[in-house]
Scaffold this motif. Sequence first.
Motif, PDB file in Angstrom:
ATOM      1  N   ILE B   5      -2.001  15.701  52.450  1.00 56.96           N
ATOM      2  CA  ILE B   5      -1.103  14.644  52.920  1.00 56.96           C
ATOM      3  C   ILE B   5      -0.843  13.689  51.761  1.00 56.96           C
ATOM      4  N   GLY B   6       0.423  13.629  51.377  1.00 59.19           N
ATOM      5  CA  GLY B   6       0.825  12.710  50.300  1.00 59.19           C
ATOM      6  C   GLY B   6       0.024  12.884  49.017  1.00 59.19           C
ATOM      7  N   LEU B   7      -0.314  14.131  48.711  1.00 56.28           N
ATOM      8  CA  LEU B   7      -1.207  14.391  47.565  1.00 56.28           C
ATOM      9  C   LEU B   7      -0.490  14.139  46.238  1.00 56.28           C
ATOM     10  N   THR B   8      -1.114  13.342  45.403  1.00 58.27           N
ATOM     11  CA  THR B   8      -0.527  13.029  44.102  1.00 58.27           C
ATOM     12  C   THR B   8      -1.607  13.087  43.045  1.00 58.27           C
ATOM     13  N   VAL B   9      -1.284  13.672  41.907  1.00 58.04           N
ATOM     14  CA  VAL B   9      -2.218  13.594  40.787  1.00 58.04           C
ATOM     15  C   VAL B   9      -1.436  13.337  39.520  1.00 58.04           C
ATOM     16  N   GLN B  10      -1.979  12.471  38.706  1.00 58.07           N
ATOM     17  CA  GLN B  10      -1.271  12.020  37.519  1.00 58.07           C
ATOM     18  C   GLN B  10      -2.165  12.259  36.301  1.00 58.07           C
ATOM     19  N   PHE B  11      -1.627  12.889  35.276  1.00 58.96           N
ATOM     20  CA  PHE B  11      -2.360  13.043  34.013  1.00 58.96           C
ATOM     21  C   PHE B  11      -1.652  12.184  32.994  1.00 58.96           C
ATOM     22  N   GLY B  12      -2.271  11.096  32.567  1.00 54.81           N
ATOM     23  CA  GLY B  12      -1.570  10.168  31.695  1.00 54.81           C
ATOM     24  C   GLY B  12      -0.389   9.615  32.468  1.00 54.81           C
ATOM     25  N   GLY B  13       0.818   9.764  31.950  1.00 49.20           N
ATOM     26  CA  GLY B  13       1.969   9.275  32.694  1.00 49.20           C
ATOM     27  C   GLY B  13       2.648  10.374  33.501  1.00 49.20           C
ATOM     28  N   PHE B  14       2.113  11.588  33.391  1.00 53.16           N
ATOM     29  CA  PHE B  14       2.796  12.742  33.960  1.00 53.16           C
ATOM     30  C   PHE B  14       2.259  13.083  35.341  1.00 53.16           C
ATOM     31  N   LYS B  15       3.183  13.129  36.323  1.00 53.60           N
ATOM     32  CA  LYS B  15       2.761  13.483  37.672  1.00 53.60           C
ATOM     33  C   LYS B  15       2.807  14.996  37.849  1.00 53.60           C
ATOM     34  N   ALA B  16       1.649  15.635  37.848  1.00 51.68           N
ATOM     35  CA  ALA B  16       1.610  17.091  37.983  1.00 51.68           C
ATOM     36  C   ALA B  16       1.906  17.501  39.418  1.00 51.68           C
ATOM     37  N   ILE B  17       1.448  16.704  40.357  1.00 52.19           N
ATOM     38  CA  ILE B  17       1.742  16.920  41.773  1.00 52.19           C
ATOM     39  C   ILE B  17       2.149  15.564  42.313  1.00 52.19           C
ATOM     40  N   SER B  18       3.309  15.497  43.009  1.00 52.31           N
ATOM     41  CA  SER B  18       3.614  14.195  43.583  1.00 52.31           C
ATOM     42  C   SER B  18       3.961  14.304  45.052  1.00 52.31           C
ATOM     43  N   ASP B  19       3.235  13.527  45.828  1.00 53.63           N
ATOM     44  CA  ASP B  19       3.492  13.311  47.241  1.00 53.63           C
ATOM     45  C   ASP B  19       3.678  14.627  47.988  1.00 53.63           C
ATOM     46  N   LEU B  20       2.722  15.503  47.840  1.00 51.70           N
ATOM     47  CA  LEU B  20       2.870  16.844  48.401  1.00 51.70           C
ATOM     48  C   LEU B  20       2.222  16.954  49.776  1.00 51.70           C
ATOM     49  N   ASP B  21       2.989  17.392  50.739  1.00 51.47           N
ATOM     50  CA  ASP B  21       2.458  17.734  52.066  1.00 51.47           C
ATOM     51  C   ASP B  21       2.503  19.246  52.191  1.00 51.47           C
ATOM     52  N   PHE B  22       1.347  19.818  52.473  1.00 55.24           N
ATOM     53  CA  PHE B  22       1.264  21.275  52.434  1.00 55.24           C
ATOM     54  C   PHE B  22       0.172  21.665  53.412  1.00 55.24           C
ATOM     55  N   LEU B  43      -2.575  22.438  41.972  1.00 57.60           N
ATOM     56  CA  LEU B  43      -2.846  22.343  43.405  1.00 57.60           C
ATOM     57  C   LEU B  43      -4.147  23.081  43.753  1.00 57.60           C
ATOM     58  N   MET B  44      -4.343  24.262  43.135  1.00 57.28           N
ATOM     59  CA  MET B  44      -5.574  25.022  43.392  1.00 57.28           C
ATOM     60  C   MET B  44      -6.793  24.246  42.876  1.00 57.28           C
ATOM     61  N   ASP B  45      -6.614  23.607  41.711  1.00 54.62           N
ATOM     62  CA  ASP B  45      -7.712  22.806  41.143  1.00 54.62           C
ATOM     63  C   ASP B  45      -8.074  21.650  42.072  1.00 54.62           C
ATOM     64  N   LEU B  46      -7.051  21.067  42.691  1.00 55.68           N
ATOM     65  CA  LEU B  46      -7.300  19.937  43.591  1.00 55.68           C
ATOM     66  C   LEU B  46      -8.059  20.389  44.833  1.00 55.68           C
ATOM     67  N   ILE B  47      -7.647  21.522  45.376  1.00 56.04           N
ATOM     68  CA  ILE B  47      -8.282  21.988  46.610  1.00 56.04           C
ATOM     69  C   ILE B  47      -9.742  22.343  46.370  1.00 56.04           C
ATOM     70  N   THR B  48     -10.025  22.960  45.215  1.00 54.28           N
ATOM     71  CA  THR B  48     -11.407  23.386  44.971  1.00 54.28           C
ATOM     72  C   THR B  48     -12.269  22.280  44.356  1.00 54.28           C
ATOM     73  N   GLY B  49     -11.653  21.156  44.022  1.00 51.00           N
ATOM     74  CA  GLY B  49     -12.463  20.046  43.519  1.00 51.00           C
ATOM     75  C   GLY B  49     -12.607  20.009  42.018  1.00 51.00           C
ATOM     76  N   LYS B  50     -11.879  20.884  41.318  1.00 49.60           N
ATOM     77  CA  LYS B  50     -11.976  20.872  39.857  1.00 49.60           C
ATOM     78  C   LYS B  50     -11.276  19.636  39.298  1.00 49.60           C
ATOM     79  N   THR B  51     -10.191  19.239  39.969  1.00 45.49           N
ATOM     80  CA  THR B  51      -9.452  18.041  39.578  1.00 45.49           C
ATOM     81  C   THR B  51      -9.497  17.059  40.749  1.00 45.49           C
ATOM     82  N   LYS B  52      -9.602  15.775  40.432  1.00 44.78           N
ATOM     83  CA  LYS B  52      -9.634  14.773  41.504  1.00 44.78           C
ATOM     84  C   LYS B  52      -8.240  14.164  41.664  1.00 44.78           C
ATOM     85  N   PRO B  53      -7.778  14.018  42.912  1.00 44.19           N
ATOM     86  CA  PRO B  53      -6.430  13.475  43.118  1.00 44.19           C
ATOM     87  C   PRO B  53      -6.358  11.987  42.789  1.00 44.19           C
ATOM     88  N   THR B  54      -5.156  11.544  42.371  1.00 42.43           N
ATOM     89  CA  THR B  54      -4.941  10.124  42.135  1.00 42.43           C
ATOM     90  C   THR B  54      -4.803   9.394  43.465  1.00 42.43           C
TER      91      THR B  54
END
Lengths: 361, 245
Positions: B5-22, B43-54
């Motif tokens: 729900i509203g998933l967003t992750v930002q690396f530096g200034g770059f939004k790799a995933i923005s506001d994703l509902d899936f 997205l796979m990294d976020l689901i498995t916990g490798k990357t933390k969402p913003t």
Amino acid sequence: MLLKRLGINETFAALALVFLAVFPMFASEFRVELMGKFIVFILFAFSLNLIWGYTGLLSLGHAVFFGLGGYVLALSYSLQDGVPSFMARFNIEEIPLLMRPLLSTPLALLLGLLIPALLAGLIGYFVFKSRVSGVYFSIITLALAKLFEMLIVNMQAYTGGFNGLMGLPRFPVGGEPMDLVPYYYLVLAVTAAAFLFTRWLTHSHFGKVIKSIREDESRIRFLSYNPANYKIFVFAVSGLLAGLAGMLYVPMNGFISPQDSGIAMSTSLVIWLAIGGRGTLMGPIVGVLIVNWLSNLLSEQYPTLWQLILGGVMVLIVLYLPGGIYGAVESWWKDRGLRKKYAAKEDQEGEAVLYKESEVL
Amino acid sequence: MLQTIGLTVQFGGFKAISDLDFSVNRGELRVILGPNGAGKTTLMDLITGKTKPTSGRIVYNGREIAGLEPFETAKLGIGRKFQNPHVFDNMTVSENIEVAFRGFHRVFKALFYKKSREIKERINDILITINLDHQSERMAASLSHGERQWLEIGMLLAQDPELIILDEPTAGMTADETYKTGELIRSVFKDRSVIVVEHDMAFVRQIADIVTVLHQGRFLAEGPLSEIERNAKVQEVYLKEDAHA
């Protein structure tokens, strides 16, 4: 034949055990004492093998745990006849409170195992929980070795300083020191037990997990394992074994000095294991015996050149046998076994096909 | 089963995933498509916990899992296969399968674990399923690329997750191997939820129920493959990609 039935590790282990067991019957006292020291080094190498060979974390300060064990026992011996002379020189009139527990030798034996294990566990906790690994772990342990060495030298009033602790008895049981040969066998028995322990640990499921941490730590995290806990545990066990080795070393050697617990000792250990073959059961034994006998022989024959020759041999081994001497032997043996197995399988399948064809005919 | 729900992750200034509902339902096989940089692997990294969402949430079986560690999401039953096969090289094929088994992940359990007959049989079954039963004593390093991919699928089978994430499972495979892999995925994972990231369209056609298309970290389209292929927005994105290439 023996090789086939027992497996390569067990055969070599049995041969080494027989060799070391009969050794005192033929050798001079000087040689027996030397070999006794090497057996202690083998035990010490088992301890590094767990953390470096199997878990893939190179500790460059393992002699700290060795030294801790050694110093605990050495201090315990020194305190037996009241305030030792190295303390009296600094006007210390009674045994410091912190060292009182060491007056009891059994307690000292226990502490000599627990203190290194706890220190390793504690360092492991901070290092591995904050996900420090690889070369940074090596650098931290290297710094630790230097720190510990300096600490011992600087706290001369309590540790005997640069000269170390001397004139230590050979493991007195009931007041009388043990003779060399019985003590030699005691050391051999403890080391053999440590070998069996390493074998059990590395063959267990735990052993497979630490090997997979070595291979690919990030992957094992996706299989529900928390690698940090494993690494802390292995490091603590490794510290305990190193402490045990240190405690056995003191009575064999008769003295302990800061050099035995600093960088020089730590790096020698790394070299023995690299040459013997890390991550193999017999690697520590092969490495310690070959390198130490070679340096003894060479130093007798070529007093000026021997270190150069030894260095050259080491470079050659690291370049051409990256798995170490025993690592190369073991992988050759395994490949051979696999090839034979598959060849046999293909033969069988081939025959089965022939058989079917002849039936059709 | 899984919802973001509203998933967003930002690396530096770059939004790799923005506001994703899936979301993915239980028992569904979902394919994720998208040009390079669409945010599929992120997205796979976020689901498995490798990357933390913003910001935003990830809910799995009614539980918030954003910010958990990979070993924690794995314990909850999320398994993952990586894009390049990640197997343990200097261990035998059967050891690779064995460490993947669920339920022995605590230090003391691992120390006193006995390899039971049941586990031996399961290892053997898995090896037969992935066609590596004759190679069980070989080192994983000596396997071919396709065999390594299969070995990693075998590790997933041993891990027995409820939600399986496959990141380009057929990368580097021959057409024949790819087809076999597709059949394998459909048969062995049929009762579980599967998310597949894939480029190979033949393979997608073979396995896909529903396809989700991402573009520059945003949701673009979702539906059955035939519908997606006719979707004007999707065509535009892919045509633009082609024009660049």
